[in-house]
Design a protein around this motif. Sequence first.
Motif, PDB file in Angstrom:
ATOM      1  N   UNK A  91       0.871  -1.118  -0.001  1.00 13.74           N
ATOM      2  CA  UNK A  91      -0.195   0.151  -0.174  1.00 13.74           C
ATOM      3  C   UNK A  91       0.812   1.286  -0.083  1.00 13.74           C
ATOM      4  N   UNK A  92       1.664   1.273   0.708  1.00 10.13           N
ATOM      5  CA  UNK A  92       2.747   2.410   0.941  1.00 10.13           C
ATOM      6  C   UNK A  92       3.452   2.567  -0.510  1.00 10.13           C
ATOM      7  N   UNK A  93       3.828   1.558  -0.848  1.00  7.13           N
ATOM      8  CA  UNK A  93       4.731   1.545  -2.412  1.00  7.13           C
ATOM      9  C   UNK A  93       3.738   2.120  -3.418  1.00  7.13           C
ATOM     10  N   UNK A  94       2.358   1.845  -3.472  1.00  7.76           N
ATOM     11  CA  UNK A  94       1.366   2.121  -4.386  1.00  7.76           C
ATOM     12  C   UNK A  94       1.082   3.896  -4.048  1.00  7.76           C
ATOM     13  N   UNK A  95       0.947   4.092  -2.958  1.00 12.72           N
ATOM     14  CA  UNK A  95       0.962   5.514  -2.711  1.00 12.72           C
ATOM     15  C   UNK A  95       2.167   6.261  -3.066  1.00 12.72           C
ATOM     16  N   UNK A  96       3.338   5.695  -2.930  1.00 12.22           N
ATOM     17  CA  UNK A  96       4.490   6.506  -3.204  1.00 12.22           C
ATOM     18  C   UNK A  96       4.501   6.642  -4.707  1.00 12.22           C
ATOM     19  N   UNK A  97       4.255   5.673  -5.477  1.00  7.56           N
ATOM     20  CA  UNK A  97       4.470   5.694  -7.185  1.00  7.56           C
ATOM     21  C   UNK A  97       3.206   6.755  -7.608  1.00  7.56           C
TER      22      UNK A  97
END
Length: 326
Positions: A91-97
């Motif tokens: 989830x954190x990676x998706x938001x960072x992308x």
Amino acid sequence: DLLHPQHLPLMSKVVDVWHDQPDVTVSVMRFLGEFCHNKANRVNFDQSSPNGILLFRVISDVVCAYGRRLLANPMQTGTELDVYKTRYKGMALAMNILTSALGGNYVCFGVFSLYNDPALENSLDVALQMALSVPLEDIAAYPKLSKAFYGLIEILFRNHSKTVMALDTTVFMQLMAAVHDGLQSSDGTLCSLCANTIDHLATFYFTFNGKDKPEVHSLNKHLAAQPNLFSSLTATLFNLLLFGPPQNHWAVMRPMLSLMLASESSFAAYKDLLLSSQSPENQIKLNEALNKLLADVNRSLDSANRDRFTQKLTAFRVSARSFLTL
């Protein structure tokens, strides 16, 4: 050209099919995160090139595919490590992308609404649903998740105010509660992101209040439902400036001028409250310090006025901390 359209569209299918395999999804999103992060303006397309839009469509497809799968599956019980690995890390990676793409300066986002392309709207909707599905205590517990969460919220308030203001009042206030909580974090990065978010909100209200815009009407509706929003933020910012840790005082200065101009009554109420908490001798000193702070401050948010007010805030902080009592 090497990756699109032969390979990049495959990523959304991979995260959709293997959404429950963290080793797969995390690897895909780490690659895409590096690919779309515009470090030193290395992602640079010609003005007439559609590549930025095509890249954002891929990002939107990946975020939506992963996010919808994640939201459709309730959180699994287990150890904290399992929850982070199976849910919050991706989830954190998706938001960072999405944050990198929204702030990369290689996409003209007006094109999406012009041509009725739902890629932007869908990605923002899914990202907000993911963000709001995380309890505040979990956001605070995982540093990488909290940075991703507040980074996304900050850029939404900065560049996509129309989307944020159009949210349901309950959802909007949930975001503001999270921002208020993050503002008091001991982590300087989180505090700065939350302060910038407040600055974007207050600047928007000061600049556009009274104008016939849908976003303004929506924000006024939110404020009518929660009339103490600005006063609560003002009190927290000044308390952090005067009584908080020194490493955060630069961050909290940023939104103070815009917030004071957006809601002068909130500052007046905090001023009266602070004066009433001090001895008569300190009240005189505090009044003098506040008068110096407000002298020669214009009702403007141009850079020169902001810089001048920041210098005055620094002097006010040093002066007030020398005699204020808790």
